[in-house]
Design an enzyme around this catalytic site. Structure first.
Site, mmCIF file in Angstrom:
data_model
loop_
_atom_site.group_PDB
_atom_site.id
_atom_site.type_symbol
_atom_site.label_atom_id
_atom_site.label_comp_id
_atom_site.label_asym_id
_atom_site.label_seq_id
_atom_site.Cartn_x
_atom_site.Cartn_y
_atom_site.Cartn_z
ATOM 1 N N PHE A 120 79.780 83.597 141.218
ATOM 2 C CA PHE A 120 81.701 83.832 140.360
ATOM 3 C C PHE A 120 82.248 82.425 140.598
ATOM 4 O O PHE A 120 81.038 81.881 141.760
ATOM 5 C CB PHE A 120 82.552 85.120 141.353
ATOM 6 C CG PHE A 120 82.312 86.412 141.462
ATOM 7 C CD1 PHE A 120 81.385 87.592 141.026
ATOM 8 C CD2 PHE A 120 83.149 86.968 139.884
ATOM 9 C CE1 PHE A 120 81.271 89.011 141.021
ATOM 10 C CE2 PHE A 120 82.849 88.396 140.107
ATOM 11 C CZ PHE A 120 82.174 89.032 139.604
ATOM 12 N N CYS A 146 97.366 78.516 140.563
ATOM 13 C CA CYS A 146 97.339 79.658 139.490
ATOM 14 C C CYS A 146 98.524 79.133 138.695
ATOM 15 O O CYS A 146 99.278 78.368 139.726
ATOM 16 C CB CYS A 146 97.063 81.070 140.192
ATOM 17 S SG CYS A 146 98.262 82.246 138.724
ATOM 18 N N CYS A 148 104.068 86.789 138.998
ATOM 19 C CA CYS A 148 102.708 88.106 139.628
ATOM 20 C C CYS A 148 103.186 87.716 140.507
ATOM 21 O O CYS A 148 102.540 86.968 141.000
ATOM 22 C CB CYS A 148 101.237 87.225 138.577
ATOM 23 S SG CYS A 148 99.839 87.921 139.473
ATOM 24 N N CYS A 179 99.091 89.622 143.259
ATOM 25 C CA CYS A 179 97.599 89.350 143.325
ATOM 26 C C CYS A 179 96.842 89.438 144.474
ATOM 27 O O CYS A 179 97.480 89.517 145.755
ATOM 28 C CB CYS A 179 97.810 87.346 143.279
ATOM 29 S SG CYS A 179 96.392 86.835 143.558
ATOM 30 N N ASP A 180 95.841 89.803 144.374
ATOM 31 C CA ASP A 180 94.775 90.582 145.465
ATOM 32 C C ASP A 180 94.025 89.334 145.789
ATOM 33 O O ASP A 180 93.078 89.676 146.824
ATOM 34 C CB ASP A 180 93.803 91.669 145.659
ATOM 35 C CG ASP A 180 93.265 91.518 144.475
ATOM 36 O OD1 ASP A 180 92.206 92.148 143.570
ATOM 37 O OD2 ASP A 180 92.800 90.165 143.110
ATOM 38 N N THR A 181 94.183 87.551 145.399
ATOM 39 C CA THR A 181 93.218 86.993 145.584
ATOM 40 C C THR A 181 94.107 85.816 146.659
ATOM 41 O O THR A 181 94.687 85.411 146.221
ATOM 42 C CB THR A 181 92.554 86.479 144.039
ATOM 43 O OG1 THR A 181 91.746 87.910 143.820
ATOM 44 C CG2 THR A 181 91.434 85.129 144.521
ATOM 45 N N HIS A 211 83.754 96.482 143.412
ATOM 46 C CA HIS A 211 83.030 96.018 144.341
ATOM 47 C C HIS A 211 84.143 96.877 145.222
ATOM 48 O O HIS A 211 83.825 95.736 146.913
ATOM 49 C CB HIS A 211 83.435 94.460 144.160
ATOM 50 C CG HIS A 211 84.895 93.662 143.610
ATOM 51 N ND1 HIS A 211 85.339 94.335 142.412
ATOM 52 C CD2 HIS A 211 85.834 92.723 144.380
ATOM 53 C CE1 HIS A 211 86.786 94.031 142.137
ATOM 54 N NE2 HIS A 211 87.085 93.162 143.562
HETATM 55 C C1 LIG Z 1 92.826 87.122 141.183
HETATM 56 S S1 LIG Z 1 92.649 87.212 138.885
HETATM 57 C C2 LIG Z 1 91.897 86.183 138.562
HETATM 58 C C3 LIG Z 1 92.080 85.757 136.983
HETATM 59 C C4 LIG Z 1 93.447 85.664 136.338
HETATM 60 N N1 LIG Z 1 94.159 84.941 137.150
HETATM 61 C C5 LIG Z 1 93.943 87.432 135.902
HETATM 62 O O1 LIG Z 1 95.209 87.340 137.024
HETATM 63 O O2 LIG Z 1 93.319 87.215 135.118
HETATM 64 C C6 LIG Z 1 90.821 88.240 139.033
HETATM 65 C C7 LIG Z 1 91.679 89.808 138.188
HETATM 66 O O3 LIG Z 1 91.997 90.223 139.086
HETATM 67 C C8 LIG Z 1 92.928 90.947 139.188
HETATM 68 N N2 LIG Z 1 94.322 91.673 140.445
HETATM 69 C C9 LIG Z 1 94.577 90.659 140.977
HETATM 70 N N3 LIG Z 1 95.535 91.368 142.035
HETATM 71 C C10 LIG Z 1 95.335 92.731 141.450
HETATM 72 C C11 LIG Z 1 95.862 94.128 141.998
HETATM 73 N N4 LIG Z 1 96.492 93.983 143.284
HETATM 74 N N5 LIG Z 1 94.982 95.351 141.454
HETATM 75 C C12 LIG Z 1 94.321 95.162 140.909
HETATM 76 N N6 LIG Z 1 94.141 94.136 140.205
HETATM 77 C C13 LIG Z 1 93.927 93.221 140.409
HETATM 78 C C14 LIG Z 1 93.574 90.304 138.129
HETATM 79 O O4 LIG Z 1 94.397 91.245 136.964
HETATM 80 C C15 LIG Z 1 92.270 89.592 137.752
HETATM 81 O O5 LIG Z 1 91.487 91.332 136.480
HETATM 82 N N1 LIG Z 2 83.180 91.849 142.601
HETATM 83 C C1 LIG Z 2 84.283 91.343 141.636
HETATM 84 N N2 LIG Z 2 84.454 90.944 140.852
HETATM 85 C C2 LIG Z 2 85.223 90.450 139.715
HETATM 86 N N3 LIG Z 2 85.686 90.329 139.013
HETATM 87 C C3 LIG Z 2 86.842 90.248 138.864
HETATM 88 C C4 LIG Z 2 87.456 89.449 140.291
HETATM 89 C C5 LIG Z 2 88.438 88.248 139.936
HETATM 90 O O1 LIG Z 2 88.637 87.897 141.377
HETATM 91 O O2 LIG Z 2 88.458 87.255 139.501
HETATM 92 C C6 LIG Z 2 86.193 89.751 140.838
HETATM 93 C C7 LIG Z 2 86.055 89.831 142.487
HETATM 94 O O3 LIG Z 2 86.788 88.993 143.328
HETATM 95 N N4 LIG Z 2 85.074 90.135 143.303
HETATM 96 S S1 SF4 Z 3 96.236 88.069 139.577
HETATM 97 FE FE1 SF4 Z 3 96.431 86.147 140.785
HETATM 98 S S2 SF4 Z 3 95.169 84.301 139.700
HETATM 99 FE FE2 SF4 Z 3 96.243 86.000 138.300
HETATM 100 S S3 SF4 Z 3 97.872 85.697 137.163
HETATM 101 FE FE3 SF4 Z 3 97.991 86.989 139.382
HETATM 102 S S4 SF4 Z 3 98.573 85.175 140.380
HETATM 103 FE FE4 SF4 Z 3 97.542 84.013 139.366
HETATM 104 MG MG LIG Z 4 88.924 89.574 142.765
#
Ligand SMILES: C[S@@+](CC[C@H](N)C(=O)[O-])C[C@H]1O[C@@H](n2cnc3c(N)ncnc32)[C@H](O)[C@@H]1O
Ligand SMILES: Nc1nc2[nH]cc(C(=O)O)c2c(=O)[nH]1
Ligand code: SF4
Ligand SMILES: [Mg+2]
Length: 236
Positions: free
Chosen positions: A29, A35, A50, A53-55, A230
């Site tokens: 990864f 973003c 958005c 977001c979990d990231t 994961h």
């Molecule tokens: C952190 S995002 C980064 C890539 C891109 N910005 C996007 O949103 O697809 C990676 C994946 O995590 C998913 N994701 C983010 N927050 C989430 C949440 N709270 N629950 C489930 N999936 C989530 C997004 O939809 C995406 O498929």
């Molecule tokens: N193991 C793992 N799989 C993933 N698929 C999408 C991810 C992401 O944050 O983009 C993710 C991530 O963060 N970890």
């Molecule tokens: S999930 Fe996180 S990284 Fe993806 S669009 Fe939303 S805020 Fe941006």
């Molecule tokens: Mg992730």
């Protein structure tokens, strides 16, 4: 396409793809910083396009994160981490099966299509990698991507009309599944929305959303359920 002088990477890590049709596949990864749909700051979350977001994608201070001045520098770093990931897991990069299954990099973020460009995709191909992308679909994609996952967000316009998989976080009041059924894809997934503030432990919101997503897929067979494997496994 973005002309990038310096690639800004939050983190890079070796794990299994936890989501979508490639779930379970060993992947390197590369999480780009920044973003376009959220600043990444908690104080801005409520007003973000958005907001779930979990990231953490802010800065370049994550594991193996940093700035890379050329596509070759980033591509080589990815290759080194791929090899190290296999070795650390007890495998070797020279076994026969490594000839059958290509190394696989997943560009994610943040929003990777703010930075990923054709020269970097080409560099990864020169090193023998397959290239995957996790995108919110709001930016055009460079040529050559081998696996494109589009994950729409709220009322943001999706400009990509073709991909390998749609993976819709569900439920989103502003992003109903039927809004994306015209996009050409091999797979249409619903991914139950996780509580972004719960990293480990009982996620009540997710449990409810898993039921909602299950019921929707049973009623609309075009859509399939994907879970964030994961998080269940407790891996990156
Ligand atoms: C952190 S995002 C980064 C890539 C891109 N910005 C996007 O949103 O697809 C990676 C994946 O995590 C998913 N994701 C983010 N927050 C989430 C949440 N709270 N629950 C489930 N999936 C989530 C997004 O939809 C995406 O498929
Ligand atoms: N193991 C793992 N799989 C993933 N698929 C999408 C991810 C992401 O944050 O983009 C993710 C991530 O963060 N970890
Ligand atoms: S999930 Fe996180 S990284 Fe993806 S669009 Fe939303 S805020 Fe941006
Ligand atoms: Mg992730």
């Amino acid at each position: 396409m973005p002309s990038v002088n310096v690639y800004r990477v939050k983190e890079m890590f070796y794990s299994l793809q936890g989501e979508g049709a490639q779930s379970g596949r060993a992947s390197l990864f590369c999480r780009f910083s920044k973003c376009n749909l959220w600043t990444g700051r908690e104080q801005d979350r409520a007003d973000a396009v958005c907001n779930f977001c979990d990231t953490d994608f802010v800065g370049t201070d994550g594991q193996n994160g940093g700035t890379f001045d050329t596509p070759q520098a980033l591509a080589n770093a990815i290759k080194v981490l791929w090899d190290a990931g296999i070795e650390a897991a007890g495998g070797t990069t020279t076994t026969a099966d490594s000839n059958k299954t290509k190394p696989y990099v997943i560009f994610t973020g943040g929003e990777p299509l703010l930075q990923l460009n054709e020269v970097l995709v080409d560099e990864m191909h020169l090193l023998g990698f397959e290239v995957g992308v996790e995108t919110n679909g709001t930016r055009p994609a460079p040529k050559g991507i081998d696996w494109l996952c589009v994950s729409p967000k709220a009322d943001a316009e999706v400009v990509l009309m073709q991909c390998n998989e749609i993976k819709l976080v569900f439920p989103q009041p502003l992003a109903k599944p039927e809004r994306f059924e015209h996009i050409k894809a091999q797979h249409y997934f619903l991914s139950p929305m996780a509580d972004p503030l719960i990293i480990a432990g009982r996620d009540e919101k997710k449990a409810t959303n898993m039921r909602l997503a299950t019921d929707y897929c049973l009623a609309h067979p075009q859509w399939r359920l994907t879970l964030q494997m994961h998080k269940i496994l407790g891996i990156d």
